[in-house]
Scaffold this motif. Structure first.
Motif, PDB file in Angstrom:
ATOM      1  N   PRO A   7       4.275   8.929  42.627  1.00 33.01           N
ATOM      2  CA  PRO A   7       2.886   8.479  42.451  1.00 33.01           C
ATOM      3  C   PRO A   7       2.553   7.277  43.346  1.00 33.01           C
ATOM      4  N   LEU A   8       3.523   6.400  43.566  1.00 30.90           N
ATOM      5  CA  LEU A   8       3.280   5.264  44.463  1.00 30.90           C
ATOM      6  C   LEU A   8       3.141   5.730  45.909  1.00 30.90           C
ATOM      7  N   TYR A   9       3.854   6.804  46.246  1.00 28.89           N
ATOM      8  CA  TYR A   9       3.680   7.407  47.572  1.00 28.89           C
ATOM      9  C   TYR A   9       2.238   7.874  47.723  1.00 28.89           C
ATOM     10  N   ASN A  10       1.753   8.619  46.726  1.00 31.58           N
ATOM     11  CA  ASN A  10       0.413   9.208  46.839  1.00 31.58           C
ATOM     12  C   ASN A  10      -0.693   8.152  46.844  1.00 31.58           C
ATOM     13  N   ILE A  11      -0.500   7.091  46.074  1.00 34.18           N
ATOM     14  CA  ILE A  11      -1.493   6.006  46.065  1.00 34.18           C
ATOM     15  C   ILE A  11      -1.486   5.289  47.421  1.00 34.18           C
ATOM     16  N   THR A  12      -0.266   4.984  47.914  1.00 32.14           N
ATOM     17  CA  THR A  12      -0.144   4.275  49.187  1.00 32.14           C
ATOM     18  C   THR A  12      -0.685   5.126  50.333  1.00 32.14           C
ATOM     19  N   LYS A  13      -0.334   6.410  50.314  1.00 39.00           N
ATOM     20  CA  LYS A  13      -0.769   7.341  51.362  1.00 39.00           C
ATOM     21  C   LYS A  13      -2.297   7.391  51.435  1.00 39.00           C
ATOM     22  N   ALA A  14      -2.948   7.347  50.275  1.00 38.62           N
ATOM     23  CA  ALA A  14      -4.409   7.398  50.247  1.00 38.62           C
ATOM     24  C   ALA A  14      -5.007   6.187  50.974  1.00 38.62           C
ATOM     25  N   ILE A  15      -4.291   5.069  50.970  1.00 38.88           N
ATOM     26  CA  ILE A  15      -4.810   3.844  51.588  1.00 38.88           C
ATOM     27  C   ILE A  15      -4.421   3.727  53.064  1.00 38.88           C
ATOM     28  N   VAL A  16      -3.181   4.126  53.392  1.00 44.04           N
ATOM     29  CA  VAL A  16      -2.711   3.913  54.772  1.00 44.04           C
ATOM     30  C   VAL A  16      -2.861   5.153  55.659  1.00 44.04           C
ATOM     31  N   GLY A  17      -3.068   6.308  55.063  1.00 45.10           N
ATOM     32  CA  GLY A  17      -3.161   7.536  55.864  1.00 45.10           C
ATOM     33  C   GLY A  17      -1.908   7.734  56.699  1.00 45.10           C
ATOM     34  N   ASP A  18      -2.084   8.022  57.999  1.00 48.70           N
ATOM     35  CA  ASP A  18      -0.925   8.256  58.867  1.00 48.70           C
ATOM     36  C   ASP A  18      -0.538   7.013  59.653  1.00 48.70           C
ATOM     37  N   THR A  19      -1.127   5.865  59.314  1.00 48.33           N
ATOM     38  CA  THR A  19      -0.828   4.668  60.098  1.00 48.33           C
ATOM     39  C   THR A  19       0.482   4.000  59.696  1.00 48.33           C
ATOM     40  N   ALA A  20       1.127   4.496  58.624  1.00 52.98           N
ATOM     41  CA  ALA A  20       2.411   3.922  58.209  1.00 52.98           C
ATOM     42  C   ALA A  20       3.380   5.047  57.861  1.00 52.98           C
ATOM     43  N   ASP A  21       4.661   4.747  57.960  1.00 53.15           N
ATOM     44  CA  ASP A  21       5.678   5.698  57.492  1.00 53.15           C
ATOM     45  C   ASP A  21       6.040   5.322  56.063  1.00 53.15           C
ATOM     46  N   ILE A  22       5.927   6.283  55.159  1.00 55.16           N
ATOM     47  CA  ILE A  22       6.256   5.989  53.763  1.00 55.16           C
ATOM     48  C   ILE A  22       7.474   6.815  53.349  1.00 55.16           C
ATOM     49  N   THR A  23       8.463   6.156  52.789  1.00 51.75           N
ATOM     50  CA  THR A  23       9.660   6.829  52.291  1.00 51.75           C
ATOM     51  C   THR A  23       9.722   6.664  50.774  1.00 51.75           C
ATOM     52  N   VAL A  24      10.029   7.752  50.069  1.00 52.30           N
ATOM     53  CA  VAL A  24      10.148   7.682  48.606  1.00 52.30           C
ATOM     54  C   VAL A  24      11.621   7.655  48.226  1.00 52.30           C
ATOM     55  N   MET A  25      11.992   6.794  47.312  1.00 50.65           N
ATOM     56  CA  MET A  25      13.408   6.718  46.933  1.00 50.65           C
ATOM     57  C   MET A  25      13.811   7.799  45.936  1.00 50.65           C
ATOM     58  N   VAL A  26      13.048   7.950  44.856  1.00 43.47           N
ATOM     59  CA  VAL A  26      13.395   8.958  43.844  1.00 43.47           C
ATOM     60  C   VAL A  26      12.840  10.309  44.304  1.00 43.47           C
ATOM     61  N   PRO A  27      13.722  11.266  44.655  1.00 47.67           N
ATOM     62  CA  PRO A  27      13.251  12.521  45.257  1.00 47.67           C
ATOM     63  C   PRO A  27      12.631  13.461  44.218  1.00 47.67           C
ATOM     64  N   PRO A  28      11.892  14.472  44.694  1.00 46.64           N
ATOM     65  CA  PRO A  28      11.289  15.436  43.766  1.00 46.64           C
ATOM     66  C   PRO A  28      12.344  16.029  42.833  1.00 46.64           C
ATOM     67  N   GLY A  29      11.996  16.178  41.576  1.00 42.10           N
ATOM     68  CA  GLY A  29      12.912  16.790  40.612  1.00 42.10           C
ATOM     69  C   GLY A  29      13.825  15.805  39.912  1.00 42.10           C
ATOM     70  N   ALA A  30      13.927  14.587  40.434  1.00 49.05           N
ATOM     71  CA  ALA A  30      14.799  13.591  39.795  1.00 49.05           C
ATOM     72  C   ALA A  30      13.976  12.711  38.860  1.00 49.05           C
ATOM     73  N   SER A  31      14.586  12.253  37.780  1.00 53.39           N
ATOM     74  CA  SER A  31      13.918  11.312  36.882  1.00 53.39           C
ATOM     75  C   SER A  31      14.242   9.898  37.333  1.00 53.39           C
ATOM     76  N   VAL A  32      13.235   9.050  37.359  1.00 52.21           N
ATOM     77  CA  VAL A  32      13.456   7.661  37.772  1.00 52.21           C
ATOM     78  C   VAL A  32      14.396   6.952  36.794  1.00 52.21           C
ATOM     79  N   HIS A  33      14.459   7.466  35.555  1.00 56.33           N
ATOM     80  CA  HIS A  33      15.286   6.800  34.536  1.00 56.33           C
ATOM     81  C   HIS A  33      16.768   7.087  34.686  1.00 56.33           C
ATOM     82  N   THR A  34      17.088   8.214  35.325  1.00 60.52           N
ATOM     83  CA  THR A  34      18.506   8.572  35.449  1.00 60.52           C
ATOM     84  C   THR A  34      18.942   8.594  36.913  1.00 60.52           C
ATOM     85  N   PHE A  35      18.034   8.182  37.799  1.00 66.53           N
ATOM     86  CA  PHE A  35      18.263   8.245  39.245  1.00 66.53           C
ATOM     87  C   PHE A  35      19.362   7.271  39.699  1.00 66.53           C
ATOM     88  N   GLU A  36      20.226   7.782  40.557  1.00 71.05           N
ATOM     89  CA  GLU A  36      21.242   6.912  41.172  1.00 71.05           C
ATOM     90  C   GLU A  36      20.959   6.866  42.667  1.00 71.05           C
TER      91      GLU A  36
END
Ligand code: ZN
Length: 288
Positions: A32-61
């Protein structure tokens, strides 16, 4: 020789163009932070997400290789309040003194959870603020404030930020209108992710299947949830794509209710608005 000079000067030019267009490197913890940030910066920044799709942030290593992402980043955006229970260790390992850190929960009054077990990952309060579009306006303001750096002669982000802010107002109106049509207003969710959403829109959480995400309920907790389902005449309970749904299926079978999916994290290929509407659609189906 002439050819070599040409090639070299072409390479020099290419390197210079690259340097001139050096993109801002942003690392975010969850999608969700990716999508919010992307809406503001468009393609002018590179955004990397740490918790990948399918993983829970609560159990993520986090992977050791992700230290490098933080070491090379300009900005790190996280929710805070202990959601990213691994952040301190990762940031220390990255040793990036220039890194600007944005904690979205800073200054937000957090809801306190009751009965949740805290020994494993102590949290300062319920961290799931990104599921309330009105709080997301504040998150967007924090992100915009971090990227609107004075080095830019013109602010390339303001219009996008303003549009996103208006989209959150429309989304809020949309959700209000939809929830007003719900016949059932009581919710049994999978883990306490929807607390801010429920508070904002007048829904009531009468049970959670996993108070500590990833930890299956005890027989006593199962019994409690089933009696709440019966008491409140609940027809549908929720599971989530990032956590094993076994406990939800057991409860559904025992209580004779169905299971639908609520997704608190979403994907990078959708906008924040689409992500929330998808969840409201699932609720509509469950609460009619
Ligand atoms: Zn959660």
């Amino acid at each position: 020789m002439k050819k070599l000079v040409l090639i070299l000067s072409a390479m020099y030019l290419a390197a210079n163009i690259f340097a001139a267009e050096k993109k801002l490197k942003i690392v975010v913890s969850i999608m969700p932070l990716y999508n919010i940030t992307k809406a503001i910066v468009g393609d002018t920044a590179d955004i990397t997400v740490m918790v990948p799709p399918g993983a829970s942030v609560h159990t993520f290593e986090p992977k050791p290789s992700q230290v490098k992402d933080l070491a090379n980043a300009d900005i790190f955006i996280e929710i805070g309040a202990g959601l990213e229970f691994w952040d301190e260790k990762m940031l220390k390992a990255a040793g990036n003194k220039k890194l600007k850190i944005i904690r979205c929960t800073d200054g937000v009054k957090l809801m306190q959870e009751q009965g949740a077990e805290k020994e494993e990952h102590p949290e300062a309060g319920n961290p799931h603020i990104w599921l309330d579009p009105i709080i997301v306006k504040d998150i967007a303001t924090k992100i915009y404030g971090a990227i609107a750096v004075p080095e830019y002669k013109e602010d390339p982000f303001y219009t996008k930020y303003a549009v996103f802010d208006m989209q959150m107002d429309s989304l809020d109106k949309y959700i209000r209108a939809e929830v007003s049509k719900f016949r059932i207003k009581n919710v049994v969710s999978f883990h306490p992710a929807w607390a801010y959403f429920e508070k904002r829109y007048g829904l009531k959480e009468v049970g959670v299947i996993e108070a500590t995400p990833g930890k299956e309920p005890t027989p006593k907790e199962l019994e409690n949830i089933i009696s709440q389902i019966k008491k409140y005449n609940i027809k549908t309970i929720f599971a989530e794509p990032q956590l094993p749904r076994k406990a939800a299926d057991i409860i559904a079978k025992e209580a004779g209710v169905s299971v639908l999916i609520l997704d608190p994290l979403g994907n990078t290929g959708e906008t924040y608005v689409d992500f929330m509407k998808k969840n409201v659609d699932a609720m509509k189906e469950a609460m009619k």
